[in-house]
Design a protein around this motif. Sequence first.
Motif, PDB file in Angstrom:
ATOM      1  N   ASP A 218      -6.772   7.561  -0.799  1.00  0.00           N
ATOM      2  CA  ASP A 218      -6.299   8.882  -0.979  1.00  0.00           C
ATOM      3  C   ASP A 218      -5.320   8.965  -2.076  1.00  0.00           C
ATOM      4  N   ALA A 219      -4.199   7.711  -2.164  1.00  0.00           N
ATOM      5  CA  ALA A 219      -3.184   7.763  -2.975  1.00  0.00           C
ATOM      6  C   ALA A 219      -3.754   7.652  -4.474  1.00  0.00           C
TER       7      ALA A 219
ATOM      8  N   ASN B  86       1.015  -1.082   0.190  1.00  0.00           N
ATOM      9  CA  ASN B  86       0.068  -0.075  -0.042  1.00  0.00           C
ATOM     10  C   ASN B  86       0.957   1.099   0.001  1.00  0.00           C
TER      11      ASN B  86
ATOM     12  N   ARG C  22      -8.289   3.915   3.702  1.00  0.00           N
ATOM     13  CA  ARG C  22      -8.572   5.260   3.579  1.00  0.00           C
ATOM     14  C   ARG C  22      -7.216   5.738   2.763  1.00  0.00           C
ATOM     15  N   GLU C  23      -6.244   5.140   3.303  1.00  0.00           N
ATOM     16  CA  GLU C  23      -4.799   5.639   2.559  1.00  0.00           C
ATOM     17  C   GLU C  23      -4.619   5.135   1.292  1.00  0.00           C
TER      18      GLU C  23
ATOM     19  N   ALA D  99      -8.015   2.644   8.344  1.00  0.00           N
ATOM     20  CA  ALA D  99      -7.150   3.658   7.999  1.00  0.00           C
ATOM     21  C   ALA D  99      -6.243   3.451   6.972  1.00  0.00           C
ATOM     22  N   GLU D 100      -5.887   1.978   6.724  1.00  0.00           N
ATOM     23  CA  GLU D 100      -5.096   1.719   5.487  1.00  0.00           C
ATOM     24  C   GLU D 100      -5.890   1.700   4.465  1.00  0.00           C
TER      25      GLU D 100
ATOM     26  N   PRO E 217       1.940   4.733  -1.790  1.00  0.00           N
ATOM     27  CA  PRO E 217       1.480   5.771  -2.726  1.00  0.00           C
ATOM     28  C   PRO E 217       2.256   6.211  -3.930  1.00  0.00           C
TER      29      PRO E 217
END
Length: 263
Positions: A104-105, A72, A100-101, A97-98, A74
């Motif tokens: 986002d990326a 994961n 969502r990361e 949270a991961e 970005p």
Amino acid sequence: MQRALEDETYPMGTWLSIGHPAVAEVSASSDVDFVLIDTEHTTISLETVENMTRAVDASESPTDTIVRVPWNDPVRLKRVLDIGVDGVMVPMIDSAAEARELVDAIRYPPEGSRGIASGRATEYGDQFTEYVENANGSFTTIAQIESREGLQNVEEIAAVEGINALFVGPADLSGALGVFGEEEPPELADAMDRVIEAAATADVAVGTLTVDVADVEDRIDRGFDFLIVGKDTTYLSNAHRESRTVYDQAITNRRNRATQNQP
């Protein structure tokens, strides 16, 4: 693939771990809905991913290209998306949270943090503005559930906006549950059922891999929305073993006939 998942048409893919465009081209021409190019457990480079994607796009079949990235990350994700693939699969997503990361990326600002640049995905700049304006939400985004932590948090992961599908990684998840190598262990079956239920509640798709076509009906009946059926290396190995068996049997039959014809 995203439209197929939304329309619930049960897309079927195949797993590619041999880094050659010819393998991708043949696979895309063989009536599969998508190919999964694995860069987590292979030596396939980004340049090879690009050439394999070109090969898929050049085929007459409307096959999509999904790339499994190593992590994961970005930086890796934006470079894969700049190639112009149709989606990504990300291993070991263990928390909301991961997840969502991840989302986002792969989204441009202001919805995310993906860097903006021209490349193959933008037709090398010819469709730069149009691509950037329309890219967000256009990729199939698949989060792999393959650890105890990911399983524990699967309901929260599935509910993250921008996650289109969950994917049960059967090898890693069975290993995490302490049942790797066992035939149809109930612990893995229960884990699959939990992921399937979480996906249904969140209204996202869920899939898995099976290298044995005999398991396809069970996986569909269990509630999976899409499957990756078979791997390129497995197909090669099985075909060679089958050929060897047929060949050896032919030799045996010839020798038996020769023996029977002896005076």
